[in-house]
Design a protein around this motif. Sequence first.
Motif, short mmCIF file in Angstrom:
data_model
loop_
_atom_site.label_atom_id
_atom_site.label_comp_id
_atom_site.label_asym_id
_atom_site.label_seq_id
_atom_site.Cartn_x
_atom_site.Cartn_y
_atom_site.Cartn_z
N GLU A 11 0.83 -1.19 0.00
CA GLU A 11 0.00 0.00 0.00
C GLU A 11 0.87 1.25 0.00
OE1 GLU A 11 -3.63 2.02 2.57
OE2 GLU A 11 -2.55 0.30 3.39
N LEU A 12 0.50 2.17 -0.87
CA LEU A 12 1.08 3.50 -0.85
C LEU A 12 0.10 4.36 -0.07
CD1 LEU A 12 3.11 5.64 -1.64
CD2 LEU A 12 1.95 5.87 -3.83
N LYS A 13 0.49 4.69 1.15
CA LYS A 13 -0.42 5.41 2.04
C LYS A 13 -0.46 6.89 1.70
CE LYS A 13 0.05 2.06 5.68
NZ LYS A 13 0.53 1.75 7.00
N GLU A 14 -1.69 7.43 1.76
CA GLU A 14 -1.87 8.85 1.48
C GLU A 14 -1.39 9.65 2.68
OE1 GLU A 14 -5.32 11.83 -0.19
OE2 GLU A 14 -5.84 9.80 0.39
N ARG A 15 -0.67 10.71 2.40
CA ARG A 15 -0.16 11.53 3.50
C ARG A 15 -1.19 12.58 3.88
NH1 ARG A 15 2.26 16.46 1.75
NH2 ARG A 15 2.35 16.57 -0.51
#
Length: 156
Positions: free
Chosen positions: A88-92
């Motif tokens: 997962e590329l987590k949203e900042r």
Amino acid sequence: MTLPVRRTPAPTQPDRWHPFRELEDLYSQMDRLWQSVVGASATDGAWMPSADVTETKDDYVVEVELPGVRREDVDVELTGNELVVSGELKERKREGMLRRRTRRVGQFEYRVTLPGEIRENDVKASLAQGILTIQLPKAGSQSRKIKVIEAGEGSS
């Protein structure tokens, strides 16, 4: 009425037609169109990162582009000769209103089936500068010394 503009090649490039480049461009455009039409629903919410698979004499090397992804947010699994990279590329957190987004966030998954057997215990993976590099040694690439015996030895 406007007329189409004819583009001329750069002086260092001969005027040649590159059909495979045009096919790759067409494939990329169709993929972008497909993603925009069906969105995440076609892949259960997961997007597929770009990757290169290289075969050398001794191993396969898979390089997956994962800019902004932390090491602990990536899973690498090998089942037989199928490699699955997911995570997962987590949203900042942001302040203010997001007006436009062109970068992907959320779940991703990349799958590839390699053409040969892999030495599973020797697989190595590293993440540096947004590139996940996985080195998968081929099963038949290890050389070993085979003892030659006399035909009469060992048959008793």
